[in-house]
Design a protein around this motif. Structure first.
Motif, PDB file in Angstrom:
ATOM      1  N   PHE A  80       0.838  -1.287  -0.174  1.00 36.55           N
ATOM      2  CA  PHE A  80       0.163  -0.347   0.190  1.00 36.55           C
ATOM      3  C   PHE A  80       0.665   1.364   0.192  1.00 36.55           C
ATOM      4  N   ILE A  83      -0.345   2.902  -3.017  1.00 37.60           N
ATOM      5  CA  ILE A  83      -1.403   3.633  -3.654  1.00 37.60           C
ATOM      6  C   ILE A  83      -1.712   4.689  -3.795  1.00 37.60           C
ATOM      7  N   LEU A 114      -6.433   0.910  -7.752  1.00 36.77           N
ATOM      8  CA  LEU A 114      -6.792   0.543  -6.276  1.00 36.77           C
ATOM      9  C   LEU A 114      -5.947   1.972  -6.157  1.00 36.77           C
ATOM     10  N   THR A 115      -6.851   3.167  -5.133  1.00 35.86           N
ATOM     11  CA  THR A 115      -7.186   4.494  -4.908  1.00 35.86           C
ATOM     12  C   THR A 115      -7.258   4.623  -3.252  1.00 35.86           C
TER      13      THR A 115
END
Ligand code: ZN
Length: 140
Positions: A80, A83, A114-115
């Motif tokens: 992540f 991200i 993915l945001t």
């Protein structure tokens, strides 16, 4: 130093690649259903003051702040830390006392970027947002 590591079907399938938003981004490696826990922000657990010292002056910050500590994902090759921000995100970050967990806000297709909405950020609203969402706030 303690490190957070996380493994799950969705998390292990995540792919880092060039992003139409900016730089590199994080992409779903398989379909992820709405509300599923995708994974957690991984890295080194450090005191808040140390996190702010490390973040000062950096344009790309790989740090998530929790209540009394922070997680620094510096050096991670996936996960992540990659991200990107969007003003219309498809994931939600839930901070607990010692974790930062990511959940799907809607069904996400394999290969989709993915945001997350990561305001407020270390940039304090001074970084122009390039998420492209119709209701983009303009600044991060
Ligand atoms: Zn935006």
């Amino acid at each position: 130093m303690r490190r957070i590591a996380y493994s799950s079907r969705y998390h292990d399938a995540l792919v880092v690649g060039p992003s139409p938003i900016t730089g590199r981004g994080l992409f779903a490696g398989c379909a992820i259903p709405r509300r599923a826990k995708i994974g957690e922000f991984e890295g080194e657990v450090i005191p808040l003051a140390e996190a702010r010292r490390r973040a000062a002056g950096l344009r790309i910050v790989a740090i998530v702040e929790l209540d009394r500590k922070a997680i620094d994902a510096r050096g991670m090759r996936t996960g992540f830390r990659f991200i990107n921000h969007s003003c219309a995100p498809n994931t939600f970050m839930r901070r607990t006392k010692d974790r930062a967990e990511f959940y799907a806000l809607r069904d996400i297709a394999a290969g989709e970027e993915l945001t997350v909405d990561y305001r407020p950020s270390h940039h304090d609203g001074r970084l122009r947002c390039r998420c492209g969402a119709p209701r983009c706030g303009g600044w991060i």
